[in-house]
Design a protein around this motif. Structure first.
Motif, PDB file in Angstrom:
ATOM      1  N   ALA A  23       0.965  -1.218  -0.058  1.00 45.08           N
ATOM      2  CA  ALA A  23       0.062  -0.015  -0.168  1.00 45.08           C
ATOM      3  C   ALA A  23       0.835   1.271   0.004  1.00 45.08           C
ATOM      4  O   ALA A  23       0.574   2.248  -0.672  1.00 45.08           O
ATOM      5  CB  ALA A  23      -0.979   0.157   1.225  1.00 45.08           C
ATOM      6  N   ALA A  24       1.988   1.274   0.814  1.00 45.18           N
ATOM      7  CA  ALA A  24       2.738   2.391   0.722  1.00 45.18           C
ATOM      8  C   ALA A  24       3.345   2.817  -0.683  1.00 45.18           C
ATOM      9  O   ALA A  24       3.771   4.045  -1.027  1.00 45.18           O
ATOM     10  CB  ALA A  24       3.983   2.193   1.822  1.00 45.18           C
ATOM     11  N   CYS A  25       4.071   1.526  -1.092  1.00 47.83           N
ATOM     12  CA  CYS A  25       4.539   1.711  -2.555  1.00 47.83           C
ATOM     13  C   CYS A  25       3.361   2.442  -3.467  1.00 47.83           C
ATOM     14  O   CYS A  25       3.912   3.269  -4.273  1.00 47.83           O
ATOM     15  CB  CYS A  25       4.956   0.375  -3.114  1.00 47.83           C
ATOM     16  SG  CYS A  25       6.310  -0.293  -2.154  1.00 47.83           S
ATOM     17  N   ASP A  26       2.176   1.875  -3.471  1.00 50.12           N
ATOM     18  CA  ASP A  26       1.303   2.520  -4.221  1.00 50.12           C
ATOM     19  C   ASP A  26       1.204   3.803  -4.163  1.00 50.12           C
ATOM     20  O   ASP A  26       0.719   4.694  -4.991  1.00 50.12           O
ATOM     21  CB  ASP A  26      -0.077   1.682  -4.046  1.00 50.12           C
ATOM     22  CG  ASP A  26       0.030   0.288  -4.820  1.00 50.12           C
ATOM     23  OD1 ASP A  26       0.908   0.118  -5.813  1.00 50.12           O
ATOM     24  OD2 ASP A  26      -0.863  -0.554  -4.432  1.00 50.12           O
ATOM     25  N   CYS A  27       1.004   4.203  -2.758  1.00 48.15           N
ATOM     26  CA  CYS A  27       0.806   5.733  -2.498  1.00 48.15           C
ATOM     27  C   CYS A  27       1.786   6.634  -2.826  1.00 48.15           C
ATOM     28  O   CYS A  27       1.772   7.706  -3.254  1.00 48.15           O
ATOM     29  CB  CYS A  27       0.340   5.946  -0.972  1.00 48.15           C
ATOM     30  SG  CYS A  27      -1.109   5.085  -0.604  1.00 48.15           S
ATOM     31  N   VAL A  28       3.184   6.065  -2.522  1.00 45.46           N
ATOM     32  CA  VAL A  28       4.451   7.014  -2.776  1.00 45.46           C
ATOM     33  C   VAL A  28       4.429   7.204  -4.452  1.00 45.46           C
ATOM     34  O   VAL A  28       4.648   8.298  -4.819  1.00 45.46           O
ATOM     35  CB  VAL A  28       5.523   6.589  -2.288  1.00 45.46           C
ATOM     36  CG1 VAL A  28       6.831   7.056  -2.794  1.00 45.46           C
ATOM     37  CG2 VAL A  28       5.603   6.383  -0.975  1.00 45.46           C
ATOM     38  N   ARG A  29       4.158   6.069  -5.272  1.00 45.59           N
ATOM     39  CA  ARG A  29       4.041   6.164  -6.699  1.00 45.59           C
ATOM     40  C   ARG A  29       3.042   7.176  -7.215  1.00 45.59           C
ATOM     41  O   ARG A  29       3.273   8.137  -8.003  1.00 45.59           O
ATOM     42  CB  ARG A  29       3.718   4.907  -7.501  1.00 45.59           C
ATOM     43  CG  ARG A  29       4.898   3.723  -7.246  1.00 45.59           C
ATOM     44  CD  ARG A  29       4.222   2.576  -8.118  1.00 45.59           C
ATOM     45  NE  ARG A  29       5.057   1.152  -7.782  1.00 45.59           N
ATOM     46  CZ  ARG A  29       4.766   0.506  -7.003  1.00 45.59           C
ATOM     47  NH1 ARG A  29       3.712   0.504  -6.739  1.00 45.59           N
ATOM     48  NH2 ARG A  29       5.474  -0.589  -6.906  1.00 45.59           N
ATOM     49  N   GLN A  30       1.652   7.504  -6.463  1.00 41.97           N
ATOM     50  CA  GLN A  30       0.551   8.260  -6.979  1.00 41.97           C
ATOM     51  C   GLN A  30       1.175   9.585  -6.496  1.00 41.97           C
ATOM     52  O   GLN A  30       0.613  10.770  -7.166  1.00 41.97           O
ATOM     53  CB  GLN A  30      -0.529   7.595  -6.580  1.00 41.97           C
ATOM     54  CG  GLN A  30      -1.127   6.415  -7.307  1.00 41.97           C
ATOM     55  CD  GLN A  30      -2.102   5.705  -6.642  1.00 41.97           C
ATOM     56  OE1 GLN A  30      -2.882   6.440  -6.116  1.00 41.97           O
ATOM     57  NE2 GLN A  30      -2.341   4.340  -6.906  1.00 41.97           N
ATOM     58  N   ALA A  31       1.588   9.717  -5.122  1.00 41.22           N
ATOM     59  CA  ALA A  31       1.650  10.985  -4.405  1.00 41.22           C
ATOM     60  C   ALA A  31       2.797  11.468  -4.197  1.00 41.22           C
ATOM     61  O   ALA A  31       2.842  12.600  -3.578  1.00 41.22           O
ATOM     62  CB  ALA A  31       0.434  10.901  -3.273  1.00 41.22           C
TER      63      ALA A  31
END
Length: 199
Positions: A23-31
């Motif tokens: 989840a952290a990887c997805d959020c960092v990629r997006q934001a």
């Protein structure tokens, strides 16, 4: 019996950590690093913020865990190459198409760029990233030493290994700037470049 079934379906600490890291990887990629708040990471993981903090003290701790995963994967890949028949250089170049695809994966490239950008301004993240790079260079140098020519000084050998690392690091930047690169052609040219550097 109901209690046993409930226990069997309960996530392990390892699977919960992985759930949070994904989840952290997805959020960092997006934001981006700063845009990815702990609340947003918790929401993406389907957990509460309190649950996140049971596993990770802060976002820097998450980055440390992500980097540790990458190092473990790299260690396995190096061990696999060293165990293959034939020359080590052949084993390295046989992996090039897979390595190129990995470097040009847009999600991976975006995450690496975000972490490096944060390392440039956050001393804690810089320490994590530089320690990981030191370990990665140690793995690679030990492996590539088998192809070292006797006339190369220590400085020249280390510089040649560094240039090989720069080729792969640079590919992730090219994945952002020029994602439609012909990967097959790139892998062929890289094969020649690496053989020139280490052969």
């Amino acid at each position: 019996m109901v209690d046993e079934a409930h226990t069997a379906n309960r996530p392990t600490p390892e699977s919960r950590r992985q759930q949070i890291l994904d989840a952290a990887c997805d959020c960092v990629r997006q934001a981006g690093f700063h845009g990815a708040s702990m609340a947003e990471i918790a929401k993406a993981a389907g957990l509460s913020v309190g649950q996140i903090y049971r596993y990770f003290e802060n976002k820097e701790a998450m980055i440390a865990a992500i980097v540790a995963q990458d190092l473990a994967e790299m260690r396995e890949k190096f061990a696999e190459m060293e165990s293959r028949p034939g020359t080590l250089l052949d084993a390295i170049t046989e992996q090039l198409p897979e390595a190129v695809d990995k470097c040009f994966d847009p999600g991976r490239a975006a995450l690496v760029m975000e972490v490096l950008a944060e390392a440039a301004r956050n001393p804690k993240v810089a320490t994590i990233v530089r320690a990981a790079d030191e370990q990665e260079r140690a793995f690679a140098t030990t492996m590539m030493a088998r192809s070292r020519k006797p006339e190369w000084s220590d400085a020249e050998f280390e510089a040649r290994c560094e240039v090989v690392g720069m080729l792969f690091d640079g590919m992730m930047m090219r994945a952002v700037n020029h994602p439609d690169t012909d990967r097959e052609a790139l892998a062929r040219v890289l094969d020649g470049a690496i053989r020139q550097l280490l052969g």
